[in-house]
Design a protein around this motif. Structure first.
Motif, PDB file in Angstrom:
ATOM      1  N   ASN A  93      -7.466   0.985  -9.438  1.00  0.00           N
ATOM      2  CA  ASN A  93      -7.491  -0.396  -8.942  1.00  0.00           C
ATOM      3  C   ASN A  93      -8.815  -1.072  -9.300  1.00  0.00           C
ATOM      4  N   LYS A  94      -9.890  -0.281  -9.337  1.00  0.00           N
ATOM      5  CA  LYS A  94     -11.213  -0.834  -9.659  1.00  0.00           C
ATOM      6  C   LYS A  94     -11.268  -1.345 -11.098  1.00  0.00           C
ATOM      7  N   ILE A  95     -10.501  -0.708 -11.997  1.00  0.00           N
ATOM      8  CA  ILE A  95     -10.503  -1.162 -13.400  1.00  0.00           C
ATOM      9  C   ILE A  95      -9.314  -2.104 -13.670  1.00  0.00           C
ATOM     10  N   GLU A  96      -8.657  -2.515 -12.582  1.00  0.00           N
ATOM     11  CA  GLU A  96      -7.528  -3.458 -12.650  1.00  0.00           C
ATOM     12  C   GLU A  96      -6.378  -2.917 -13.507  1.00  0.00           C
ATOM     13  N   PHE A  97      -6.051  -1.669 -13.279  1.00  0.00           N
ATOM     14  CA  PHE A  97      -4.913  -1.067 -13.971  1.00  0.00           C
ATOM     15  C   PHE A  97      -3.633  -1.739 -13.486  1.00  0.00           C
ATOM     16  N   PRO A  98      -2.767  -2.167 -14.401  1.00  0.00           N
ATOM     17  CA  PRO A  98      -1.550  -2.901 -14.010  1.00  0.00           C
ATOM     18  C   PRO A  98      -0.702  -2.154 -12.971  1.00  0.00           C
ATOM     19  N   GLY A  99      -0.424  -2.831 -11.855  1.00  0.00           N
ATOM     20  CA  GLY A  99       0.414  -2.262 -10.793  1.00  0.00           C
ATOM     21  C   GLY A  99      -0.342  -1.429  -9.781  1.00  0.00           C
ATOM     22  N   SER A 100      -1.614  -1.114 -10.054  1.00  0.00           N
ATOM     23  CA  SER A 100      -2.356  -0.225  -9.153  1.00  0.00           C
ATOM     24  C   SER A 100      -2.689  -0.885  -7.803  1.00  0.00           C
ATOM     25  N   LYS A 101      -2.896  -2.209  -7.800  1.00  0.00           N
ATOM     26  CA  LYS A 101      -3.280  -2.884  -6.547  1.00  0.00           C
ATOM     27  C   LYS A 101      -2.175  -2.804  -5.494  1.00  0.00           C
ATOM     28  N   PRO A 102      -0.940  -3.231  -5.787  1.00  0.00           N
ATOM     29  CA  PRO A 102       0.115  -3.126  -4.764  1.00  0.00           C
ATOM     30  C   PRO A 102       0.424  -1.676  -4.396  1.00  0.00           C
ATOM     31  N   VAL A 103       0.283  -0.766  -5.341  1.00  0.00           N
ATOM     32  CA  VAL A 103       0.533   0.650  -5.043  1.00  0.00           C
ATOM     33  C   VAL A 103      -0.541   1.183  -4.090  1.00  0.00           C
ATOM     34  N   CYS A 104      -1.791   0.794  -4.326  1.00  0.00           N
ATOM     35  CA  CYS A 104      -2.888   1.202  -3.443  1.00  0.00           C
ATOM     36  C   CYS A 104      -2.653   0.712  -2.016  1.00  0.00           C
ATOM     37  N   GLU A 105      -2.253  -0.528  -1.913  1.00  0.00           N
ATOM     38  CA  GLU A 105      -1.996  -1.109  -0.591  1.00  0.00           C
ATOM     39  C   GLU A 105      -0.846  -0.383   0.113  1.00  0.00           C
ATOM     40  N   ALA A 106       0.203  -0.072  -0.630  1.00  0.00           N
ATOM     41  CA  ALA A 106       1.362   0.601  -0.045  1.00  0.00           C
ATOM     42  C   ALA A 106       1.020   2.030   0.370  1.00  0.00           C
ATOM     43  N   THR A 107       0.279   2.760  -0.473  1.00  0.00           N
ATOM     44  CA  THR A 107      -0.065   4.147  -0.133  1.00  0.00           C
ATOM     45  C   THR A 107      -1.033   4.221   1.046  1.00  0.00           C
ATOM     46  N   SER A 108      -1.902   3.255   1.169  1.00  0.00           N
ATOM     47  CA  SER A 108      -2.845   3.260   2.297  1.00  0.00           C
ATOM     48  C   SER A 108      -2.123   2.990   3.619  1.00  0.00           C
ATOM     49  N   LYS A 109      -1.019   2.235   3.567  1.00  0.00           N
ATOM     50  CA  LYS A 109      -0.250   1.926   4.781  1.00  0.00           C
ATOM     51  C   LYS A 109       0.773   3.008   5.123  1.00  0.00           C
ATOM     52  N   PHE A 110       1.495   3.476   4.112  1.00  0.00           N
ATOM     53  CA  PHE A 110       2.635   4.368   4.361  1.00  0.00           C
ATOM     54  C   PHE A 110       2.445   5.804   3.855  1.00  0.00           C
TER      55      PHE A 110
END
Length: 209
Positions: A93-110
């Motif tokens: 997510n730090k290097i703005e890998f495509p799709g990593s931001k929403p995946v990070c948010e989802a994994t941190s919640k669920f």
């Protein structure tokens, strides 16, 4: 029976009440991600050259468990190594890998296990860089064995040729050795000129008176 109703069932119900809505929310997050997969794929293709060195660096710094999961994604691994998975996704997510931001948010919640689809999508894209990198560094075992086999065959053929040349040279030397004396002895007989006997000169006749 009373213990089951008063102690066990309430605990199970409490757990189900917590996980039920969580699973539903996780499923909804997966659906939203799936709808955007095509967009993430295009973005990934556009930024491929820029992302490769950064992704390889993050991958090399990751644990052996994460490397194994990227090569062979397993749902059980996501649950077992959830904290390592979360850390790896945060780095992407730090290097703005495509799709990593929403995946990070989802994994941190669920948790990674409940959103395995999106996580494996990101892992699949990452693996394309890793496979390319490993192929460039390490030649395939088949090619190595074929080259080694070819070299061994070439060395063997060369050895056979050298042995044949040695045998031929020895045979020629033996032939020359066996023919030399006969030639030497025959040479004088063939080259020496035959002796010519001089005619006997008759005695001179006495002078006539």
């Amino acid at each position: 029976m009373d213990y089951w109703k008063t102690k066990v069932l309430p605990k199970i119900k409490k757990v189900l009440d917590k996980t039920g809505p969580k699973k539903a929310a996780a499923a909804e997050a997966c659906k939203i991600f799936d709808d955007s997969k095509e967009e993430y794929g295009k973005e990934f293709e556009d930024k491929k050259n820029e992302l490769q060195p950064k992704v390889v660096e993050i991958y090399e710094a990751s644990s052996a468990e994460i490397k194994a999961l990227i090569k062979e994604p397993k749902a059980s691994g996501l649950k077992k190594y959830s904290s390592a998975v979360q850390k790896f996704l945060d780095e992407l997510n730090k290097i703005e890998f495509p799709g990593s931001k929403p995946v990070c948010e989802a994994t941190s919640k669920f948790g990674p296990a409940l959103v395995s689809g999106p996580v494996f999508f990101v892992f699949e894209k990452v693996s394309t860089f890793i496979v390319t990198e490993e192929k460039a560094v390490e030649p395939p075992p088949e090619a190595s064995s074929a080259a080694a086999s070819k070299e061994a065959t070439s060395a063997k053929d060369k050895e056979i040729v050298e042995k044949k040349e040695e045998v031929v040279a020895e045979a020629e030397a033996e032939i020359e050795k066996s023919t030399e004396p006969a030639t030497a002895e025959a040479a004088p007989a063939s080259t020496e000129a035959p002796k010519v006997e001089e005619p006997v000169v008759a005695a001179a006749e006495p002078p006539k008176p």
